[in-house]
Write an enzyme that holds these catalytic residues in place. Structure first.
Site, PDB file in Angstrom:
ATOM      1  N   CYS B  98     114.212   5.647  43.375  1.00  0.00           N
ATOM      2  CA  CYS B  98     115.564   6.420  43.874  1.00  0.00           C
ATOM      3  C   CYS B  98     116.214   5.155  44.778  1.00  0.00           C
ATOM      4  O   CYS B  98     115.677   4.317  45.229  1.00  0.00           O
ATOM      5  CB  CYS B  98     114.798   7.231  44.827  1.00  0.00           C
ATOM      6  SG  CYS B  98     116.242   8.207  45.978  1.00  0.00           S
ATOM      7  N   ASN B 202     118.792  15.156  48.708  1.00  0.00           N
ATOM      8  CA  ASN B 202     119.458  14.301  49.575  1.00  0.00           C
ATOM      9  C   ASN B 202     120.407  13.146  48.571  1.00  0.00           C
ATOM     10  O   ASN B 202     121.220  12.366  48.882  1.00  0.00           O
ATOM     11  CB  ASN B 202     118.884  13.480  50.488  1.00  0.00           C
ATOM     12  CG  ASN B 202     117.746  12.495  49.851  1.00  0.00           C
ATOM     13  OD1 ASN B 202     117.723  12.552  48.649  1.00  0.00           O
ATOM     14  ND2 ASN B 202     117.039  11.877  50.695  1.00  0.00           N
ATOM     15  N   GLU B 206     129.492   9.845  47.041  1.00  0.00           N
ATOM     16  CA  GLU B 206     130.443   9.707  47.932  1.00  0.00           C
ATOM     17  C   GLU B 206     131.791   8.695  47.652  1.00  0.00           C
ATOM     18  O   GLU B 206     131.287   7.507  47.165  1.00  0.00           O
ATOM     19  CB  GLU B 206     129.839   9.451  49.194  1.00  0.00           C
ATOM     20  CG  GLU B 206     129.019  10.525  49.780  1.00  0.00           C
ATOM     21  CD  GLU B 206     128.741  10.280  51.368  1.00  0.00           C
ATOM     22  OE1 GLU B 206     128.055  11.360  51.939  1.00  0.00           O
ATOM     23  OE2 GLU B 206     128.827   9.167  51.840  1.00  0.00           O
ATOM     24  N   HIS B 399     116.262   2.595  54.686  1.00  0.00           N
ATOM     25  CA  HIS B 399     117.097   3.050  53.707  1.00  0.00           C
ATOM     26  C   HIS B 399     117.853   4.313  53.955  1.00  0.00           C
ATOM     27  O   HIS B 399     118.775   4.525  53.039  1.00  0.00           O
ATOM     28  CB  HIS B 399     116.110   3.452  52.662  1.00  0.00           C
ATOM     29  CG  HIS B 399     115.482   4.836  52.686  1.00  0.00           C
ATOM     30  ND1 HIS B 399     114.942   5.182  53.845  1.00  0.00           N
ATOM     31  CD2 HIS B 399     115.389   5.931  51.860  1.00  0.00           C
ATOM     32  CE1 HIS B 399     114.493   6.674  53.653  1.00  0.00           C
ATOM     33  NE2 HIS B 399     114.816   6.879  52.479  1.00  0.00           N
ATOM     34  N   GLY B 400     118.058   4.688  55.136  1.00  0.00           N
ATOM     35  CA  GLY B 400     118.919   5.800  55.618  1.00  0.00           C
ATOM     36  C   GLY B 400     118.449   6.309  56.803  1.00  0.00           C
ATOM     37  O   GLY B 400     117.954   5.768  57.595  1.00  0.00           O
ATOM     38  N   ALA B 401     119.223   7.117  57.112  1.00  0.00           N
ATOM     39  CA  ALA B 401     119.075   7.821  58.509  1.00  0.00           C
ATOM     40  C   ALA B 401     117.556   8.548  58.598  1.00  0.00           C
ATOM     41  O   ALA B 401     116.902   8.163  59.757  1.00  0.00           O
ATOM     42  CB  ALA B 401     120.278   9.049  58.600  1.00  0.00           C
ATOM     43  N   LYS B 475     127.522  16.689  45.991  1.00  0.00           N
ATOM     44  CA  LYS B 475     126.192  17.168  46.577  1.00  0.00           C
ATOM     45  C   LYS B 475     125.502  17.771  45.569  1.00  0.00           C
ATOM     46  O   LYS B 475     125.932  18.631  45.031  1.00  0.00           O
ATOM     47  CB  LYS B 475     126.163  17.759  47.812  1.00  0.00           C
ATOM     48  CG  LYS B 475     125.037  17.611  48.540  1.00  0.00           C
ATOM     49  CD  LYS B 475     124.936  16.400  49.385  1.00  0.00           C
ATOM     50  CE  LYS B 475     123.611  16.616  50.301  1.00  0.00           C
ATOM     51  NZ  LYS B 475     123.220  15.316  50.438  1.00  0.00           N
TER      52      LYS B 475
END
Lengths: 138, 476
Positions: B98, B202, B206, B399-401, B475
């Site tokens: 991913c 997720n 975008e 890697h992200g929030a 999404k």
């Protein structure tokens, strides 16, 4: 006493089935799995498929059962809402009823990647009923 | 989490001294505020990973760490095959490779505003997203195996993208050592209709605008400046990767006792690297990486087709493509000597520093672009790998929030329609087949990504280069 519920995991979601027998708890856990995707009440059940699995213990058998359902959901593009599970020792046979996924009607919230061994538990409760649960990765 | 459990080594480094069966220390990189908010399960999981055979240096967790499966999400651990080291299916995760890729567009915000609704609708139409969506490509057995061996290189050869894309992908777009024969028929069947699909959860596509640049020199090397419009795609290896993860997790659980491995948690299922099972998993997992790289390459092609219709003057060269869930063989300095290690990154980004031989010429002086995903309404960031990071956590960053609350809780807090309307009010268009899915992914369900990125920067894992905000989000 048969029912299903979800429980919290920080990144994903836990599925839990409760029933008078272990088989019933497995059936309810399967309903909880469908409910991760959509409301099981909105899933008709005209089509039947069969599932078999074997595992060395009840907990791995639960994970195998849920993973077999996830595989069938993904490859047949179906959702399931009725389950008839038979257990003989570590051998599971099941009849499963459902229908093809219709995105506009079922509005699937998420697809399930796999059943994990996190919070994986199959146990008899003090009241004699059974619990079957694990976290699923979405 | 109780911070008294840790030795506070520096502002952003918290250490767990080895105890019990731990072979190495545990280390979490985070600010005190992030530590206090972090789930206590992260402590337990970092500690458990430190017990695995052949682990070297430390069991690490990145600033976005949260409760995962066996490994924390945000976990990094390296193993030495010569010291009985293991490879873990749980340590890679279900969604193999991913990752995120970001494309330049050469456009600015005004260009997008003029066509924002039309572009959102066209992308939503062209990018298969959500459960039950299928791609337009069907692979027969031979083509499937070629894809699993070739990755993005296979996709480019089939006309999805340009050869120039490949040097902007880790491994040159093709993971060596993939063995399609180790990928089950079930896994391949699960992938049949899923090439070139986004997935759900997720995952997203975008359109983003660069709002801030913090390191102008590095930003120039990356080709980004304030006002630029970019496209970011977050997705993975789809059903094939999920099935490989499921099958090998089970096989490793069954085999662990035979290898004399005591698992503190079944989800840590692993096998010695130098065992047939370990090698089979590596062959399958690398095929899974190629599947993810091919998938992101096809989605890139679909995105370019949409832009060519709506904004024909835009060109969409690839900035970079990073993977989050992998085990890769890398050389790192250990006790002063270069050593070949099997580095697991579970929800963590490779972040190689300047001068690394695996980076293309364009990034030799800047370090690797590290693409940090946001959550619909919040910012994304571009960071750069550092030399210091190479010496601390094997060249790895966040890697992200990371989620701050469960999907369950998110559904109680938000309605999907409200989330979509509120974001539209802020100029962010959401397109998704499921409002419930949108509610579960509400921006408020995630940690503050800015705090996570600042901690990664503060710890020296990667430098903060640019901030981006979304204008359109597709999404799954």
């Amino acid at each position: 006493m048969k029912r299903w519920e979800h429980f919290s995991h920080q990144a994903d979601i836990g599925v839990r089935g409760l029933g008078a027998t272990m088989a019933e708890a497995f059936e309810q856990a399967a309903l909880a799995l469908t409910a991760v995707v959509t409301d099981p009440a909105d899933v008709a059940h005209p089509d039947m498929i069969r599932i078999c699995c074997d595992a060395p213990d009840a907990e791995l058998l639960l994970a195998d059962w849920l993973n077999a359902l996830i595989y069938e959901m993904a490859t047949r593009n179906m959702l399931f809402s009725r389950f008839d599970v038979h257990l003989e020792g570590s051998h599971l046979t099941a009849k499963v009823w459902g229908e093809p996924l219709e995105v506009m009607r079922h509005r699937p919230a998420v697809e399930v990647k796999g059943a994990t061994y996190t919070e994986l538990k199959v146990a008899q409760l003090p009241d004699g009923g059974w619990l079957a649960q694990c976290v699923v990765d979405v | 989490m109780d911070i008294a459990l840790f030795e506070h080594k520096s502002e952003f480094e918290w250490q767990i001294r080895p105890f019990g069966k731990m072979r190495v220390p545990g280390v979490i990189f985070a600010s005190e505020a992030l530590m206090r908010e972090m789930d206590a399960k992260v402590y337990e999981q970092v500690t458990n990973v430190a017990m695995l055979p052949g682990i070297v240096r430390s069991s690490f967790a990145m600033p976005d760490a949260h409760w995962g499966y066996g490994f924390p999400i945000g976990g990094v651990a390296a193993f030495d095959a010569d010291a009985g080291g293991v490879v873990s299916a749980g340590g890679v995760g279900f969604d193999i490779s991913c990752g995120v890729r970001t494309l330049h567009t050469g456009l600015n915000a005004e260009d997008i505003h003029a066509v924002q609704e039309r572009l959102a609708d066209a992308l939503y139409h062209a990018i298969p997203a959500g459960m039950g969506s299928t791609g337009t490509i069907r692979l027969d057995d031979k083509q499937m195996n070629a894809m699993l061996r070739g990755g993005a290189r296979w996709a480019v050869e089939r006309g999805f993208g340009t050869p120039g894309d490949l040097e902007r992908i880790e491994e040159g777009g093709c993971m060596q050592g993939a063995d399609p024969a180790q990928v089950s028929e079930q896994a391949k069947k699960r992938q049949r209709d899923e090439m070139g699909t986004l997935g759900s959860g997720n995952h997203y596509l975008e359109i983003q605008q660069v709002t801030d640049v913090y390191q102008p020199d590095i930003a120039a090397a990356f080709g980004v400046k304030p006002g630029d419009i970019v496209v970011s795609i977050h997705c993975g290896s789809r059903g094939l990767g999920h099935q490989i993860g499921t099958e090998f997790l089970r096989r490793m659980v069954m085999a662990a006792a035979g290898f004399g491995i005591e698992l503190p948690d079944r989800e840590l299922a692993c096998a010695p690297i130098n065992s047939p099972l370990g090698q089979e998993y590596l062959g399958a997992m690398r095929a899974g990486i190629n599947c993810a790289l091919a998938n992101r390459q096809i989605l890139t092609h679909l995105t370019r087709q949409v832009f060519s219709r709506i904004l024909p003057r835009a060109e969409l060269p690839l900035l970079y493509d990073v993977s989050h869930n992998t085990c890769k063989v890398e050389e790192h300095k250990l006790d002063g000597h270069l050593k070949k290690l099997f580095v697991h990154r579970k929800g963590a980004t490779r972040a190689f520093g300047p001068g690394h031989a695996d980076l293309p010429a364009a990034f030799q002086s800047s370090g690797q672009p590290v693409l940090i995903g946001g959550s619909m309404g919040t910012a994304s960031y571009i960071l750069a790998g550092t030399k210091l990071g190479m010496q601390t956590a094997f060249g790895s960053a966040c890697h992200g929030a990371g989620r701050a609350m469960s999907r369950h809780q998110a559904l109680r807090n938000w309605g999907g329609r409200n989330v979509v309307d509120e974001l539209a009010g802020r100029g962010i268009l959401i397109r998704s087949p499921s409002l419930r899915g949108v509610a579960e992914e509400a921006p408020g369900a995630y940690k503050d990504v800015s705090a996570v990125v600042d901690a990664a920067d503060g710890a020296g894992l990667a430098r903060k280069v640019a901030r981006l905000v979304p204008l359109i989000c597709i999404k799954g």
